[in-house]
Design an enzyme around this catalytic site. Sequence first.
Site, PDB file in Angstrom:
ATOM      1  CB  SER A 144      -0.897   0.012   1.239  1.00 34.92           C
ATOM      2  OG  SER A 144      -1.494   1.279   1.438  1.00 34.92           O
ATOM      3  CE1 TYR A 157      -3.168  -2.515   5.198  1.00 32.40           C
ATOM      4  CE2 TYR A 157      -3.063  -0.165   4.709  1.00 32.40           C
ATOM      5  CZ  TYR A 157      -3.199  -1.474   4.286  1.00 32.40           C
ATOM      6  OH  TYR A 157      -3.355  -1.742   2.948  1.00 32.40           O
TER       7      TYR A 157
END
Length: 249
Positions: A144, A157
């Site tokens: 990501s 995350y």
Amino acid sequence: MATDAPEAPVALVTGSSSGIGQTVAQRLAAEGYRVVVNSARSVEDGEKTAAALPDALYVRADVSEEADARRLVDTAVEHYGRLDVLVNNAGRTRAIPHADLAAATPEVWREILGLNVIGTWQTTVAAMPHLARSGNGSVVNVSSIAGSRPAGSSIPYAVSNGGHRAQTRLLANTVGPAVRVNAVAPGLIETPWTQNSDFFAPIAEHVRQTTPLRRTGRPEDVAEAVLGLVRATYTTGQVLLVDGGAHLL
């Protein structure tokens, strides 16, 4: 295009019962790969995904557990006799505002890092001997843009995706020339989870208003990037941004 069965190459896509992983599995199957579909919980969706693809196999396994990661790889190789591509897509997050430090508990950290970093590592280690025998072994980690900027659904995350990037480059430097290791780093992608979340609604609107391409991403955008890295035989250690230009802001 990959060759026809029974000599067609085999791709294992973790976390592929829905969303990005499912679309990656479908795209690789369209290119002639025999695909191993995987999920930890969504068994019915995983079985349906595999049933819709030619000569595909579904294996339920939680790759955050070392024994399950090894069983997943072993089952794929026992079934097809080879493994050529590994796409590490399985991952999880929690929607936690970055300022809410107390909500990012040790349990949350262990849950997210356990799958996103350790699970990716365990599956890759289990697959590596088989990929090395392929002659064109390739690993693609689905990461990501949160791994490279202060963004993402939670701090744990984002940190896990920073780990993806380091893992990608370190492994690429270690396992070549037998195996190439790359990653894709998507921005905000339209999946059932992001589209049905109040947390992501303002983020999606910001992306549509400010990024050069003026839209959020689609799973197909990520699948094309994954396929491109699988095909790119002189590319390793790269993290390909698939973010509509969000990194330019």
